[in-house]
Enzyme design. Structure first.
Site, PDB file in Angstrom:
ATOM      1  N   ALA A 194       0.820  -1.079  -0.240  1.00 21.34           N
ATOM      2  CA  ALA A 194      -0.099  -0.342   0.218  1.00 21.34           C
ATOM      3  C   ALA A 194       0.549   1.573  -0.062  1.00 21.34           C
ATOM      4  CB  ALA A 194      -0.818  -0.054   1.439  1.00 21.34           C
ATOM      5  N   ASP A 195       0.544   2.404  -0.455  1.00 25.28           N
ATOM      6  CA  ASP A 195       0.596   3.133  -0.696  1.00 25.28           C
ATOM      7  C   ASP A 195      -0.435   4.819  -0.276  1.00 25.28           C
ATOM      8  OD1 ASP A 195       3.640   5.273  -0.457  1.00 25.28           O
ATOM      9  OD2 ASP A 195       1.949   6.594  -1.845  1.00 25.28           O
ATOM     10  N   THR A 196       0.369   5.669   0.802  1.00 28.33           N
ATOM     11  CA  THR A 196      -1.039   6.755   1.091  1.00 28.33           C
ATOM     12  C   THR A 196      -0.334   8.104   1.029  1.00 28.33           C
ATOM     13  OG1 THR A 196      -1.852   4.928   2.661  1.00 28.33           O
ATOM     14  CG2 THR A 196      -2.076   7.391   3.254  1.00 28.33           C
TER      15      THR A 196
END
Length: 196
Positions: free
Chosen positions: A67-69
């Protein structure tokens, strides 16, 4: 549990979310440069980075998640501030207004991948310079996208969350499970036997 899961992230928040859901993932930290590309839209960036993280440490035949935010204000991406002055600047910009938290998720099961993007709108109350200074001095904002942790001290600044709160923490579990379902991966059951 049906299947071994690799978490392609060093984030303790993502690990906690998965453990709370009944997973016991193997953590592998991906060596990925998170620098945005010129002219790249935030949603395209987080999905690209999630896929890059996944592909860097999860091989074909394995089951994995990455994931990346990013926090987005007026089209500008706020990543991790890393230094106090930048954290202060970010929080000053977030004060008294709404922003978007854009989360990219990528999953692999067997020889197939799936990816998606989740967007959550978060509103902050007005913050005083003293509040910001004390919070930045705690050190918490430095390695958090946007300079705050909603599950930590930054939670007291938030007046409204429109969308998935876990996305703001670092991983929309519901979206991840939907992607896994598309690929035919069945998640573990929660303690007590009820399925997710």
């Amino acid at each position: 549990m049906s299947g071994h899961l690799v978490l392609a992230s060093g984030s303790p928040r993502r690990l906690t979310i998965l453990r709370d859901a009944g997973f016991e993932p193997e953590v592998r930290v991906p060596p990925v440069d998170e620098t945005p590309l010129a002219g790249e839209e935030p949603s395209a960036m987080v999905q690209r980075l999630a896929l890059a993280k996944l592909h860097s440490v999860v091989v074909a035949g394995e089951t994995g998640l990455a994931a990346d935010t990013a926090v987005v204000v007026d089209g500008e991406v706020f990543g991790k501030p890393l230094v106090a002055d930048r954290a202060h600047e970010m929080l000053r910009r977030l004060s008294g207004r709404a922003h978007e938290v854009v989360g990219g998720i990528a999953v692999r099961h067997g020889s197939h991948d799936a990816a998606g993007v989740v967007t959550t709108r978060v509103s902050f109350r007005e913050l005083s310079d003293d509040e910001i200074r004390v919070y930045v001095a705690s050190g918490e904002p430095l390695d958090k996208a946007g300079g705050y942790a909603i599950q930590g001290g930054g939670g007291r600044f938030v007046t409204e969350v429109d969308g998935c709160r876990d996305n703001v923490v670092g991983l929309s579990l519901g979206a991840a499970l939907e992607l896994f379902s598309i690929l035919g991966f069945q998640p573990p059951s929660r303690p007590g036997g009820s399925s997710l």
